[in-house]
Motif scaffolding. Structure first.
Motif, short mmCIF file in Angstrom:
data_model
loop_
_atom_site.label_atom_id
_atom_site.label_comp_id
_atom_site.label_asym_id
_atom_site.label_seq_id
_atom_site.Cartn_x
_atom_site.Cartn_y
_atom_site.Cartn_z
N ASN A 607 -53.62 19.92 50.13
CA ASN A 607 -54.75 19.65 51.04
C ASN A 607 -54.47 18.28 51.72
O ASN A 607 -54.70 18.10 52.78
N TYR A 612 -52.36 24.06 54.17
CA TYR A 612 -53.51 24.69 53.64
C TYR A 612 -53.22 26.06 52.85
O TYR A 612 -54.01 26.47 51.97
N PHE A 619 -55.01 27.11 44.48
CA PHE A 619 -56.44 27.08 43.92
C PHE A 619 -56.82 28.61 43.41
O PHE A 619 -57.11 28.92 42.35
N ASN A 634 -65.53 26.18 44.64
CA ASN A 634 -65.87 25.12 45.86
C ASN A 634 -64.59 24.53 46.33
O ASN A 634 -64.44 24.53 47.68
N LYS A 635 -63.56 24.38 45.57
CA LYS A 635 -62.46 23.60 46.17
C LYS A 635 -61.80 24.60 47.05
O LYS A 635 -61.25 24.40 48.13
N ALA A 638 -63.70 25.10 50.31
CA ALA A 638 -63.44 24.06 51.36
C ALA A 638 -62.26 23.95 51.88
O ALA A 638 -61.77 23.64 53.13
N THR A 639 -60.89 24.21 51.12
CA THR A 639 -59.67 24.46 51.68
C THR A 639 -59.71 25.25 52.78
O THR A 639 -59.02 25.22 53.84
N ALA B 120 -64.84 19.75 55.25
CA ALA B 120 -65.61 20.38 53.97
C ALA B 120 -65.08 19.36 52.81
O ALA B 120 -63.82 19.06 52.91
N LYS B 121 -65.61 19.36 51.73
CA LYS B 121 -65.50 18.54 50.73
C LYS B 121 -65.00 19.45 49.55
O LYS B 121 -65.68 20.26 49.04
N LEU B 122 -63.76 19.17 48.80
CA LEU B 122 -63.39 19.83 47.63
C LEU B 122 -64.47 19.44 46.52
O LEU B 122 -64.83 18.41 46.57
#
Lengths: 734, 122
Positions: A607, A612, A619, A634-635, A638-639, B120-122
């Motif tokens: 990241n 990406y 991930f 969530n990670k 978001a990525t 966006a946030k990890l």
């Protein structure tokens, strides 16, 4: 009498130390339990070598309250402190400024004697003599009023000889300003209490308090703003409110010089600004020396600015209002703003903050810290707020600039200034100088990061086992509650790395990376090699776009790993090179492909380098090993969002939310994904959900505002600015 | 955007990709202006990196604009991030001297937080 209460009242309030039923004292004790600073201050030679003239045998509980400590010391050594006291804090100056007209200003020596007399004469009663010149009586009464704040005991009405010779305007002045001061002094008390205190004071002084209320008479605008700042939970709208505020301020000050003049009137041309400065220098040389250096440096800087400006020989410039303004600012106002800007970058101690406010403060006496603290919890009680309705942390240092730009719009220099701002005509040295100064503010506000800001009125303080409670709440997904319980835990046990870590994790899930970073740094202090902490810091810094920091922590993760530590070359890794770190992690992943954590760190690293696709692959690998890890989902989301795969991202976020329905970060990320796809109406609903779960999620509030404006829902922007959750939730149900 | 250690560079990379999406194309239609950003790490005018956000063509590039941009902004890394994420009001930043603007003021006024995608946030 008030000072007597200061001693005995404290004891009564804290019969058995930290488990007191008085939350304020418990809080203070909890703070000081961990505040090695406060203790070391007492041990500094400056304060110890002074012979104590007091026969009080109970200094301990007093010195546990930082604000009270000063008061007490004053009594302990009237000779040593007397002079400080006279020249001392603005609070004292506040008293002095009520000197009735016609009473000649006594020299410092004379005042010194006055106080000496007061403290010597009164002996054990500490009752200011209520006869003699009206000025002294007034000072005595007001001082009792002031001390009743830190002491936590109600102000006792004092019998005052009838004829003080106060003019109507003096009374008006006292009435207004005691109200303001009372808010600071009793900022932990309910409104009725404050009013009762003020009424008692005014009654004592035989001042008619017909115009009862939060603020009086000729400050209706301020009052309005006061109320606004009370009712809104936090940052008000920069945009509208700022404009509105400016207009109102203008109305009140239709003559641009008014503001400056009234300032001068109130404080004298060399009023408390310079006294404050003086006090600061004394403080710096005194017990607080080390802590105060930052502040001194800042003052030095502002003095330099003033000098640079003064060295300009152009008479037109010398007479300009700008110059006068800056020099005034550099003496007082600017220092305060400076403190404010330098939120907590060092534990600066400011005079009047010490006088009556430190009871909230954890390890810093910093005014700024205090301000920020209040700001985050229940709007602002501080006088700065009376001037401003911009609550945004980022905007704090803008207040005075706004005032000043608005005040002087009709003046010549303002045009020059904006001309300089516009084009290349910033050749004038002062413009450059000024801008340099401004940017130094900004830098210092950047360094304010990393200071943990505690909530106020934490109901979990005094809880028998806040750690367990916090873990339980976290598990249930009640993140904002968990934050409070965990804060209580780390206040109680400041070296509890796990407490700090969980607090950091909770903040991250609550979408507050700055607090997460601050908590994690404390966790790391307590446990410098903990891998979870290092990873969390890497992630949070990545979110804040701070590549260098992130890389450093992730590299330390590998270094400290029992299994992979050997991969890292022994040289120091102060500024690791991204590709090297990635390579090492890939080696680690080859060593043990089943270790999900390595893949997670790799995902974060990719990241950082904006690869990406590789990040997503990492991930996904980790998710195969840990499919129940909601933060991992969530990670991944978001990525995907950051690589413009918003539709996929939403699926991943949904997985995270299925596993953890109160995951504020995922709700906010959902909103971001919809907004980035131009689906503003949808994004609004998710943002509203996020802020409903964590009203302190500033990012989400900002994004919500942007989405409202993009969706042409200007009608709801006011609700957003007022942080009116009810209205927003009603309008945008999910 | 590669090789830059600025936070802004990360945001501008996101912007670059964003402009290729439908929402991004909508944006170029709506704004249709070219902005040049001179972003300094700490102090305006010192060690600036120059980026062009071309909302006519829908591109973000590094290096000065060939031609005359509609507006040129100079600010620091943190201030740009503040503006792009809605933390800082551009007008106030300007008054504060945190932004310098060259070019059309009308174009400058369309430079608002809502043209930027949000990370966006990890």
């Amino acid at each position: 009498m008030a000072l007597r209460h200061l001693v005995t009242g404290q004891n009564n309030c804290t019969p058995d130390g930290a488990s007191s039923s008085n939350p304020l004292n418990a809080l203070a004790n909890a703070f000081l339990g961990q505040s090695s600073k406060a203790q070391s201050i007492k041990e500094l030679p400056g304060s110890v070598s002074v012979p104590s003239t007091s026969d009080f045998s109970t200094p301990a509980p007093i010195s546990n309250i930082p604000g009270a400590e000063n008061e007490f010391k004053q009594d302990q050594r009237p000779l040593a402190r007397g002079a400080d006291f006279i020249r001392g804090g603005p609070a004292n100056d506040w008293i002095e400024s009520f000197r009735p007209p016609g009473v000649p200003q006594l020299g410092v020596e004379a005042q010194f004697r006055d106080f000496e007399q007061i403290y010597n004469n009164t002996g054990t009663t500490f009752q200011p003599p209520l006869d003699g010149p009206p000025q002294r009586v007034l000072s005595g009464v007001l001082h009792s009023f002031l001390t009743s704040g830190p002491a936590g005991v109600p102000f006792q009405p004092l019998p005052v000889p009838a004829a003080l010779g106060l003019s109507e305007s003096d009374k008006q002045c006292i009435r207004d300003r005691s109200c303001i001061m009372a808010r600071h002094i009793f900022s932990d008390q309910p409104e009725e209490y404050i009013q009762a205190q003020v009424n008692t004071l005014l009654h004592s002084l035989d001042i008619d308090n017909r115009m009862r209320g939060p603020m009086h008479g000729h400050y209706p605008e301020l009052q309005e703003y006061w109320n606004q700042s009370q009712s809104s939970m936090g940052p008000a709208p920069m945009h509208n409110a700022a404009d509105k505020w400016i207009t109102e301020f203008d109305k009140q000050n239709n003559n641009p010089e008014n503001w400056a003049n009234s300032f001068e009137q109130q404080y004298g041309p060399n009023g408390w600004a310079s006294e404050f400065e003086q006090h600061q220098s004394q403080m710096a040389m005194g017990p607080m020396g080390g802590a105060n250096m930052g502040n001194l440096a800042a003052m030095e800087q502002s003095r330099m600015l003033a000098q640079t400006l003064a060295s300009n020989n152009d008479p037109k410039f010398q007479n300009s209002k700008f110059f006068q303004f800056v020099s005034k600012m550099s003496r007082g106002e600017l220092i305060i703003e400076d403190n404010q800007v330098k939120e907590g970058s060092a534990s600066q101690s400011s005079g009047w903050a010490d006088e009556f406010q430190t009871q909230y403060n954890a390890n810093a006496n910093s005014w700024a810290d205090q301000f920020e603290h209040e700001e985050l919890s229940h709007g602002a009680d501080k006088w700065v707020s009376e001037f401003s309705s911009q609550h945004n942390q980022g905007a704090l240092n803008e207040n005075w600039v706004d005032e000043f730009s608005k005040l002087n719009v009709t003046d010549e220099w303002a045009e020059e200034f904006s001309g300089g701002g516009f084009g290349e005509s910033s050749a004038d040295p002062w413009v450059d100088e000024f801008q340099e100064h401004m940017s130094s503010f900004k830098q210092s506000s950047g360094t304010s990061r990393g200071v943990y800001v505690f909530s106020e009125n934490n109901p979990y303080v005094g809880h028998p086992n806040p750690m367990q409670e916090g873990q339980e709440l976290f598990r249930k997904g009640l993140l904002s509650e968990a934050v409070l319980a965990l804060e209580a835990e780390v206040l109680k046990n400041p070296d509890n790395a796990e407490g700090w870590r969980l607090l950091g994790v909770t903040h991250a899930e609550n979408d507050d990376d700055q607090q997460a970073i601050a908590a994690m740094m404390r966790a790391l202090e307590a446990n410098p090699t903990n891998l979870e902490i290092l990873l969390a810091l890497g992630v949070s810094h990545t979110n804040e776009l701070e590549q260098g920091e992130a890389l450093r922590y992730l590299s330390r993760w590998l270094q400290n790993h029992p299994k992979y530590g050997g991969l890292v070359p022994p040289q120091s890794t102060d500024s690791p090179y991204g590709p090297d770190v990635v390579r090492l992690f890939n080696e680690a992943a080859q060593m043990s492909p089943e270790d999900a954590d390595v893949h997670i760190v790799l995902g974060v690293l990719y990241n950082l380098s904006r690869e990406y696709d590789k990040a997503i692959a990492s991930f996904k690998t980790a998710l195969q090993l840990k499919p129940q890890d909601y933060s991992l989902w969530n990670k991944l989301g978001a990525t995907q969002a950051n690589s413009i795969q918003s539709a996929d991202a939403i699926l991943a976020y949904q997985q995270a939310l299925d596993l953890k329905p109160n995951y504020v970060r995922a709700w906010a990320n959902m909103g971001i994904s919809y907004a980035n796809q131009g689906l503003y109406e949808d994004s609004i609903r998710y943002y509203v959900r996020a802020v409903a779960m964590n009203p302190k999620a500033d990012n989400a509030w900002q994004y919500l505002r942007i989405s409202l404006s993009n969706a042409s829902r200007a009608d709801m922007i006011a609700a957003c600015d007022a942080r009116n959750l009810d209205a927003l939730q009603k309008e945008f149900p999910l | 955007m590669d090789g830059s250690s600025l936070k802004s560079a990360q945001l501008l990379e996101l912007m670059r990709q964003h402009l290729a999406t439908d929402a991004g194309k909508e944006l170029t239609k709506k704004v249709g202006l070219v902005y040049q950003l001179n972003i300094a790490p700490k102090k305006i005018g010192v060690d600036e990196e120059i980026f062009v956000v071309d909302l006519k063509k829908g591109e973000v590039t590094k290096g000065p604009y060939q031609g005359k941009p509609d507006a040129t902004f100079s600010f620091t890394d943190n201030d740009f991030i503040g503006i792009a994420t809605g933390k800082t009001n551009p007008q106030i930043a300007f008054i504060r001297g945190a932004i310098k603007i060259k070019g059309s003021i009308n174009a400058a006024q369309k430079f608002t937080p809502d043209i930027f995608p949000k990370p966006a946030k990890l």
